[in-house]
Design a protein around this motif. Structure first.
Motif, PDB file in Angstrom:
ATOM      1  N   MET A   1      80.012  29.391  19.464  1.00  0.00           N
ATOM      2  CA  MET A   1      80.751  28.143  19.685  1.00  0.00           C
ATOM      3  C   MET A   1      81.610  28.269  20.936  1.00  0.00           C
ATOM      4  SD  MET A   1      80.173  25.844  17.283  1.00  0.00           S
ATOM      5  CE  MET A   1      81.640  24.831  17.185  1.00  0.00           C
ATOM      6  N   PRO A   2      81.756  27.200  21.714  1.00  0.00           N
ATOM      7  CA  PRO A   2      82.584  27.270  22.913  1.00  0.00           C
ATOM      8  C   PRO A   2      84.059  27.416  22.569  1.00  0.00           C
ATOM      9  CG  PRO A   2      81.722  25.051  22.570  1.00  0.00           C
ATOM     10  CD  PRO A   2      81.090  25.909  21.556  1.00  0.00           C
ATOM     11  N   ASN A   3      84.801  28.020  23.464  1.00  0.00           N
ATOM     12  CA  ASN A   3      86.234  28.192  23.293  1.00  0.00           C
ATOM     13  C   ASN A   3      86.912  26.824  23.312  1.00  0.00           C
ATOM     14  OD1 ASN A   3      88.966  28.728  23.560  1.00  0.00           O
ATOM     15  ND2 ASN A   3      88.609  30.575  24.793  1.00  0.00           N
ATOM     16  N   LYS A   4      87.678  26.506  22.275  1.00  0.00           N
ATOM     17  CA  LYS A   4      88.324  25.194  22.180  1.00  0.00           C
ATOM     18  C   LYS A   4      89.365  24.979  23.264  1.00  0.00           C
ATOM     19  CE  LYS A   4      87.672  24.570  17.202  1.00  0.00           C
ATOM     20  NZ  LYS A   4      88.328  24.332  15.892  1.00  0.00           N
ATOM     21  N   ASN A   5      89.865  26.074  23.847  1.00  0.00           N
ATOM     22  CA  ASN A   5      90.898  25.953  24.864  1.00  0.00           C
ATOM     23  C   ASN A   5      90.330  25.792  26.272  1.00  0.00           C
ATOM     24  OD1 ASN A   5      93.024  26.256  22.994  1.00  0.00           O
ATOM     25  ND2 ASN A   5      92.732  28.485  22.987  1.00  0.00           N
ATOM     26  N   SER A   6      89.009  25.840  26.408  1.00  0.00           N
ATOM     27  CA  SER A   6      88.384  25.702  27.722  1.00  0.00           C
ATOM     28  C   SER A   6      87.567  24.418  27.787  1.00  0.00           C
ATOM     29  CB  SER A   6      87.476  26.905  28.019  1.00  0.00           C
ATOM     30  OG  SER A   6      86.416  26.953  27.087  1.00  0.00           O
ATOM     31  N   LEU A   7      87.337  23.955  29.001  1.00  0.00           N
ATOM     32  CA  LEU A   7      86.537  22.762  29.190  1.00  0.00           C
ATOM     33  C   LEU A   7      85.058  23.096  29.054  1.00  0.00           C
ATOM     34  CD1 LEU A   7      88.377  21.193  32.260  1.00  0.00           C
ATOM     35  CD2 LEU A   7      88.425  20.376  29.891  1.00  0.00           C
ATOM     36  N   PRO A   8      84.239  22.152  28.598  1.00  0.00           N
ATOM     37  CA  PRO A   8      82.803  22.406  28.522  1.00  0.00           C
ATOM     38  C   PRO A   8      82.246  22.699  29.909  1.00  0.00           C
ATOM     39  CG  PRO A   8      83.391  20.413  27.301  1.00  0.00           C
ATOM     40  CD  PRO A   8      84.594  20.817  28.083  1.00  0.00           C
ATOM     41  N   SER A   9      81.289  23.587  29.970  1.00  0.00           N
ATOM     42  CA  SER A   9      80.656  23.897  31.248  1.00  0.00           C
ATOM     43  C   SER A   9      79.784  22.720  31.693  1.00  0.00           C
ATOM     44  CB  SER A   9      79.789  25.146  31.113  1.00  0.00           C
ATOM     45  OG  SER A   9      78.679  24.876  30.260  1.00  0.00           O
ATOM     46  N   ALA A  10      79.426  22.730  32.966  1.00  0.00           N
ATOM     47  CA  ALA A  10      78.546  21.688  33.491  1.00  0.00           C
ATOM     48  C   ALA A  10      77.223  21.686  32.742  1.00  0.00           C
ATOM     49  CB  ALA A  10      78.318  21.901  34.986  1.00  0.00           C
ATOM     50  N   GLN A  11      76.750  22.870  32.351  1.00  0.00           N
ATOM     51  CA  GLN A  11      75.491  22.976  31.613  1.00  0.00           C
ATOM     52  C   GLN A  11      75.616  22.312  30.248  1.00  0.00           C
ATOM     53  OE1 GLN A  11      72.584  23.533  32.583  1.00  0.00           O
ATOM     54  NE2 GLN A  11      71.802  25.564  32.057  1.00  0.00           N
ATOM     55  N   THR A  12      76.743  22.543  29.575  1.00  0.00           N
ATOM     56  CA  THR A  12      76.965  21.925  28.269  1.00  0.00           C
ATOM     57  C   THR A  12      77.042  20.409  28.390  1.00  0.00           C
ATOM     58  OG1 THR A  12      78.134  23.876  27.458  1.00  0.00           O
ATOM     59  CG2 THR A  12      78.503  21.818  26.272  1.00  0.00           C
ATOM     60  N   LEU A  13      77.736  19.931  29.400  1.00  0.00           N
ATOM     61  CA  LEU A  13      77.839  18.486  29.604  1.00  0.00           C
ATOM     62  C   LEU A  13      76.473  17.863  29.873  1.00  0.00           C
ATOM     63  CD1 LEU A  13      81.080  18.334  31.793  1.00  0.00           C
ATOM     64  CD2 LEU A  13      80.837  17.622  29.400  1.00  0.00           C
ATOM     65  N   ARG A  14      75.644  18.578  30.621  1.00  0.00           N
ATOM     66  CA  ARG A  14      74.296  18.063  30.874  1.00  0.00           C
ATOM     67  C   ARG A  14      73.509  17.989  29.573  1.00  0.00           C
ATOM     68  NH1 ARG A  14      69.279  20.020  31.399  1.00  0.00           N
ATOM     69  NH2 ARG A  14      69.994  22.160  31.076  1.00  0.00           N
ATOM     70  N   ARG A  15      73.614  19.027  28.756  1.00  0.00           N
ATOM     71  CA  ARG A  15      72.899  19.028  27.473  1.00  0.00           C
ATOM     72  C   ARG A  15      73.388  17.906  26.565  1.00  0.00           C
ATOM     73  NH1 ARG A  15      73.690  25.560  26.875  1.00  0.00           N
ATOM     74  NH2 ARG A  15      72.000  26.184  28.307  1.00  0.00           N
ATOM     75  N   MET A  16      74.697  17.654  26.570  1.00  0.00           N
ATOM     76  CA  MET A  16      75.252  16.571  25.755  1.00  0.00           C
ATOM     77  C   MET A  16      74.734  15.209  26.235  1.00  0.00           C
ATOM     78  SD  MET A  16      79.139  18.108  25.452  1.00  0.00           S
ATOM     79  CE  MET A  16      79.860  16.736  24.557  1.00  0.00           C
ATOM     80  N   THR A  17      74.621  15.055  27.553  1.00  0.00           N
ATOM     81  CA  THR A  17      74.079  13.815  28.103  1.00  0.00           C
ATOM     82  C   THR A  17      72.632  13.630  27.689  1.00  0.00           C
ATOM     83  OG1 THR A  17      75.561  13.987  30.010  1.00  0.00           O
ATOM     84  CG2 THR A  17      73.666  12.522  30.235  1.00  0.00           C
ATOM     85  N   TYR A  18      71.864  14.719  27.728  1.00  0.00           N
ATOM     86  CA  TYR A  18      70.468  14.653  27.302  1.00  0.00           C
ATOM     87  C   TYR A  18      70.376  14.328  25.809  1.00  0.00           C
ATOM     88  CZ  TYR A  18      68.629  16.539  31.710  1.00  0.00           C
ATOM     89  OH  TYR A  18      68.270  16.705  33.016  1.00  0.00           O
ATOM     90  N   PHE A  19      71.278  14.903  25.019  1.00  0.00           N
ATOM     91  CA  PHE A  19      71.273  14.618  23.580  1.00  0.00           C
ATOM     92  C   PHE A  19      71.548  13.141  23.316  1.00  0.00           C
ATOM     93  CE2 PHE A  19      73.929  14.046  19.753  1.00  0.00           C
ATOM     94  CZ  PHE A  19      72.949  14.273  18.790  1.00  0.00           C
ATOM     95  N   ALA A  20      72.495  12.563  24.060  1.00  0.00           N
ATOM     96  CA  ALA A  20      72.783  11.135  23.899  1.00  0.00           C
ATOM     97  C   ALA A  20      71.556  10.303  24.238  1.00  0.00           C
ATOM     98  CB  ALA A  20      73.966  10.726  24.778  1.00  0.00           C
ATOM     99  N   ALA A  21      70.814  10.700  25.268  1.00  0.00           N
ATOM    100  CA  ALA A  21      69.600   9.979  25.640  1.00  0.00           C
ATOM    101  C   ALA A  21      68.546  10.091  24.547  1.00  0.00           C
ATOM    102  CB  ALA A  21      69.061  10.520  26.961  1.00  0.00           C
ATOM    103  N   ILE A  22      68.443  11.257  23.919  1.00  0.00           N
ATOM    104  CA  ILE A  22      67.491  11.447  22.817  1.00  0.00           C
ATOM    105  C   ILE A  22      67.847  10.536  21.649  1.00  0.00           C
ATOM    106  CG2 ILE A  22      66.715  13.093  21.062  1.00  0.00           C
ATOM    107  CD1 ILE A  22      67.122  15.310  23.200  1.00  0.00           C
ATOM    108  N   ALA A  23      69.131  10.497  21.323  1.00  0.00           N
ATOM    109  CA  ALA A  23      69.574   9.641  20.220  1.00  0.00           C
ATOM    110  C   ALA A  23      69.319   8.175  20.522  1.00  0.00           C
ATOM    111  CB  ALA A  23      71.062   9.882  19.942  1.00  0.00           C
ATOM    112  N   GLU A  24      69.543   7.760  21.763  1.00  0.00           N
ATOM    113  CA  GLU A  24      69.320   6.368  22.154  1.00  0.00           C
ATOM    114  C   GLU A  24      67.838   6.011  22.094  1.00  0.00           C
ATOM    115  OE1 GLU A  24      71.151   3.838  22.892  1.00  0.00           O
ATOM    116  OE2 GLU A  24      73.146   4.729  22.947  1.00  0.00           O
ATOM    117  N   ALA A  25      66.984   6.887  22.634  1.00  0.00           N
ATOM    118  CA  ALA A  25      65.557   6.597  22.711  1.00  0.00           C
ATOM    119  C   ALA A  25      64.850   6.817  21.380  1.00  0.00           C
ATOM    120  CB  ALA A  25      64.910   7.461  23.792  1.00  0.00           C
ATOM    121  N   GLY A  26      65.422   7.649  20.534  1.00  0.00           N
ATOM    122  CA  GLY A  26      64.788   7.923  19.252  1.00  0.00           C
ATOM    123  C   GLY A  26      63.695   8.972  19.332  1.00  0.00           C
ATOM    124  N   SER A  27      63.517   9.566  20.497  1.00  0.00           N
ATOM    125  CA  SER A  27      62.494  10.602  20.669  1.00  0.00           C
ATOM    126  C   SER A  27      62.800  11.405  21.925  1.00  0.00           C
ATOM    127  CB  SER A  27      61.095   9.987  20.781  1.00  0.00           C
ATOM    128  OG  SER A  27      60.953   9.293  22.006  1.00  0.00           O
TER     129      SER A  27
END
Length: 313
Positions: A1-27
């Motif tokens: 798990m990421p450290n709660k006291n640190s900001l998400p890395s650029a890689q994590t933010l990219r993955r979160m953006t991709y996850f949102a797109a997956i949820a929106e598209a349904g696939s």
């Protein structure tokens, strides 16, 4: 798990953006098309995000993808985060030209006679935005598609309103003025076939002088799935069509077509703008706001109502 006291890395933010797109598209495939990246890249981003968070966000089978309860809750939080990021960017880029490509699907009549002026005006401010347009009177679903937005047209008879950001009044046009006879007090029979292209089950019309609403009846109906085809048939004298004035402006001026009942109210077409994604690209968001805001051309326009409708259809 990421450290709660640190900001998400650029890689994590990219993955979160991709996850949102997956949820929106349904696939995963739909998200890949939306993001313009390969399917393996999106699939790997989801797996890496689950490993990083040590949770299961989605259950994948060969036929469908289903968010877990954790995935649903995480998606809501990611959507809120991305929305806040967009708002933060808007504060410093409000008047800055945007770039990118916008894919739009809309009815043929709107693509030919309504959209060009709006694109021309929009590109005066945002010249780097390119457009891909599908003109189709058959409704194209947005979910899982490659389109950023859809402009829908819904018919509303006199006295009734449909939700939309712009209302386009209809007129009846034909090559010649037909004979119209009264019948049963509240009905009028017209001697021309009706070139039906709006899915109108009955033609209600408000009289130009009295305002009384009556039904206009044609003994023959020719059903057409393309509104420009209805106009072409009207030019040939095959019947009358209900159209927007802009669609026949070049025919009315030289008299190729006639407004057979000037001043009469045939109802209107309400335009709605639907977005594929809750968080559209900057270019798509800018064009949506341009369409649904004050008159894009700066000239008198049909009735407009402020609306920011989004959805996946």
């Amino acid at each position: 798990m990421p450290n709660k006291n640190s900001l998400p890395s650029a890689q994590t933010l990219r993955r979160m953006t991709y996850f949102a797109a997956i949820a929106e598209a349904g696939s995963i495939r739909g998200a890949a098309e939306q993001l313009n990246v390969s399917v393996p890249v999106v699939s790997e981003a989801l797996s890496d995000l689950e490993d990083e968070l040590d949770v299961t966000l989605a259950v994948r089978t060969t036929r469908k993808l289903q968010l877990t309860q954790t995935g649903v809750e995480f998606y809501a939080a990611v959507t809120e985060m991305l929305s806040a990021a967009h708002k933060a960017l808007d504060t410093v880029a409000k008047d800055r030209p945007v770039s990118g490509k916008i894919s739009i699907t809309l009815p043929v009549e709107l693509a030919a006679h309504w959209l060009p002026e709006r694109i021309a005006s929009f590109q005066q401010v945002h010249p780097e935005v390119a457009f891909k347009i599908e003109a189709n009177d058959q409704v194209t679903g947005l979910k899982g598609s490659a389109f950023d937005m859809a402009v829908r047209a819904a018919y509303a008879p006199p006295g009734r309103t449909e939700p939309g950001f712009e209302q386009l009044p209809l007129i009846a046009v034909a090559r010649t003025v037909p004979q119209i006879c009264s019948e049963a007090g509240v009905k009028r029979v017209i001697s021309l076939p009706f070139l039906k292209a709006y899915g109108v089950e009955r033609i209600d019309i408000a009289d130009a002088d009295s305002g009384q609403v009556f039904q206009l009846i044609s003994e023959q109906v020719i059903e057409i799935n393309n509104r420009d085809a209805a106009i072409a048939m009207a030019r040939k004298g095959l019947g009358f069509a209900l159209v927007t004035r802009a669609a026949v402006a070049e025919d009315l001026a030289p008299g190729r077509l006639l407004n057979i009942l000037p001043g009469a109210d045939f109802g209107q077409v309400a335009l709605r703008c639907l977005m594929r994604d809750r968080l559209p690209s900057p270019a798509a968001e800018a064009f949506r706001d341009f369409l649904t805001g004050p008159s894009p051309s700066g000239s008198p326009s049909p009735t407009r109502t402020r609306s920011r409708q989004t959805g996946r259809r």
